[in-house]
Design an enzyme around this catalytic site. Sequence first.
Site, short mmCIF file in Angstrom:
data_model
loop_
_atom_site.label_atom_id
_atom_site.label_comp_id
_atom_site.label_asym_id
_atom_site.label_seq_id
_atom_site.Cartn_x
_atom_site.Cartn_y
_atom_site.Cartn_z
N ASP A 276 1.87 6.66 5.31
CA ASP A 276 0.85 5.69 4.90
C ASP A 276 1.24 4.94 3.61
OD1 ASP A 276 -1.45 4.41 5.69
OD2 ASP A 276 -2.78 5.72 4.54
N ASP B 67 -2.65 10.29 3.54
CA ASP B 67 -4.02 9.84 3.80
C ASP B 67 -4.73 10.86 4.68
OD1 ASP B 67 -6.36 8.48 4.25
OD2 ASP B 67 -5.48 6.95 5.56
N LYS C 191 -10.02 12.88 8.34
CA LYS C 191 -9.47 12.57 9.67
C LYS C 191 -9.42 13.83 10.52
CE LYS C 191 -6.24 8.90 8.21
NZ LYS C 191 -6.75 7.81 9.06
N ARG D 196 -7.45 -0.75 1.70
CA ARG D 196 -7.97 -2.03 1.21
C ARG D 196 -8.48 -1.92 -0.22
NH1 ARG D 196 -12.01 -2.26 6.21
NH2 ARG D 196 -10.27 -1.02 7.00
N GLU E 44 -9.27 3.38 2.77
CA GLU E 44 -8.85 3.42 1.37
C GLU E 44 -7.79 2.38 1.03
OE1 GLU E 44 -7.49 5.15 3.67
OE2 GLU E 44 -5.37 4.95 3.21
N LYS F 208 0.85 -1.19 0.00
CA LYS F 208 0.00 0.00 0.00
C LYS F 208 0.89 1.24 0.00
CE LYS F 208 -2.99 2.68 3.18
NZ LYS F 208 -3.78 2.67 4.43
N1 BES Z 1 -3.85 4.68 7.12
C1 BES Z 1 -4.89 4.41 8.01
C2 BES Z 1 -4.51 3.46 9.13
C3 BES Z 1 -3.47 3.96 10.10
C4 BES Z 1 -3.84 4.60 11.26
C5 BES Z 1 -2.13 3.73 9.85
C6 BES Z 1 -2.89 5.02 12.14
C7 BES Z 1 -1.17 4.17 10.75
C8 BES Z 1 -1.55 4.81 11.90
C9 BES Z 1 -6.06 3.77 7.26
O1 BES Z 1 -6.20 4.15 5.95
C10 BES Z 1 -7.31 4.17 7.97
O2 BES Z 1 -7.59 5.33 7.99
N2 BES Z 1 -8.03 3.19 8.50
C11 BES Z 1 -9.23 3.45 9.19
C12 BES Z 1 -10.23 2.40 8.79
C13 BES Z 1 -11.60 2.67 9.29
C14 BES Z 1 -12.19 3.87 8.60
C15 BES Z 1 -12.44 1.44 9.03
C16 BES Z 1 -8.94 3.38 10.66
O3 BES Z 1 -8.15 2.55 11.09
O4 BES Z 1 -9.48 4.20 11.41
ZN ZN Z 2 -4.49 4.82 4.99
MN MN Z 3 -7.37 5.93 5.74
#
Ligand code: BES
Ligand code: ZN
Ligand code: MN
Length: 486
Positions: free
Chosen positions: A274, A256, A263, A337, A335, A251
């Site tokens: 990311d 992000d 966020k 996935r 995103e 990825k």
């Molecule tokens: N890139 C993030 C995950 C992440 C969070 C990586 C903190 C490193 C540190 C990912 O794209 C994300 O935002 N995931 C969400 C998924 C949710 C919306 C189902 C998450 O983990 O909150």
């Molecule tokens: Zn992400």
């Molecule tokens: Mn994300």
Amino acid sequence: MTALTDFTFCATDLDQISDFDGTIAIFVGADAKLDACARKVNTLTRKAVDRFVASEAFNGLAEGAAVRLAYPSGLSAVAVIVVKLDRKPTQEAARKAGASLAIEKGPQPMLVLAGNLGSADEAALGLMLRDYAYVDHKTAEPKLRGPVTIMMSKPEAVDAVALRSVAEGVFFTRDLTNAPANDLTTTSFGDRLAELQALGLRVEVLEENQLEELGMGALLCVGQGSASPSKVVVMQWHGGGDEAPFALVGKGVVFDTGGISIKPAGGMEDMTMDMGGAGVVSGVMKTLAMRKAKANVVGLVGIVENMPSDRAVRPGDVVTSMKGDTIEVINTDAEGRLVLADLLWYAQDRFAPRAMINLATLTGAMLIALGHENAGVFSNSDDLSAAFLKAAGAEGEGAWRLPMSPAYDKLINSRIADMKNTGGRPAGSITAAQFLARFVKDDLPWAHLDIAGVASVKGATTLAPAGATGWGVMALNRLISDNYEA
Ligand code: BES
Ligand code: ZN
Ligand code: MN
């Protein structure tokens, strides 16, 4: 770009000690016995070493820790660094000892008197890995990093190319992962990977029109709100025979924001990392090429930026993946996935790999489950996950397997499409893995590594300063050399 410190391995020559300009390192075990090199330093310094190892300060030192004895009389050197280390240390202790040397090293050249120390190569690797600083955006003149000479009984037994290849791969991953998103854009990321062709890798950069033709609607929807074009980079290393390649998939979200499901501001700057999964894939490919691995490995990375804009994908939108399955985008922040779904499918469709591992900073839930010490391992294969856990354990890179099961699938079933991209808060890392599994063919050994907690950390680790760790480069390099090389 962070260059590796200059390293030479050579035979011991005690006559070079007295006039050496720089720092001199010696190793002394808990038994306080001095080897020939330490004895020589001791004699020249009129027993300064003896006095130090008889002290409470030495007694209290942890294995692998170092103390700097500054401006020793009797030597030209600016310091003697005494490292506490058994003559036959564990790999972990030897790497830690090397890392301690990197911290104490200073700008001058260093002479490391390893003698017949066991695992001197591991100490050297520890030194190489810890002597890293990301200074691309510092305006001050970079600190000098003097060359390191390692004197030892059998320098010919050291595989210096292998050591350097690993360290260069880790540095490449760290540099990419530390880079801010206005420096590492989707385009500059693609350019930096194209440069790997100089090492003998075959690198293709697929542009948006090609991705559209391939039908990568899931990957493309993530970048559609960004001014930076989405890309897929394919890196091929042909070091083996005719066998199908091992596939690594990463990825690469250069930033992000969360997209329309934006966020919160606090900590959003961390999302420059990311693309950590793509960073690891890139680092491993570099290592394999540098050491001319006797294996066929293909690395694929999906490089996109997740931004909110008038063109961005909306919550509720339905996109069609390359596989043909439709996905309801519930949360545009899930995103990673979407990127991986199309990349995983493309990797299988084009290369029919013998096994496949993907890496991604995929879920915040991963940090909640395992913190910064272990990456999550999700797999459809007991053999592949056992082989990976063994390789990670051997390299001291934390990894822990978590369960997968069709029972979790109901959480990602959609009312209007074939699936949705989030399953809510419960088991957030597992539902993400279940989502990916829908894009993996049943008989293919596959593992997903969620590196959200380990790719970049706030404090220094044994082998890295704060920031990007390069976690996974060594484990994957070992997995390949132990299982997929002739
Ligand atoms: N890139 C993030 C995950 C992440 C969070 C990586 C903190 C490193 C540190 C990912 O794209 C994300 O935002 N995931 C969400 C998924 C949710 C919306 C189902 C998450 O983990 O909150
Ligand atoms: Zn992400
Ligand atoms: Mn994300």
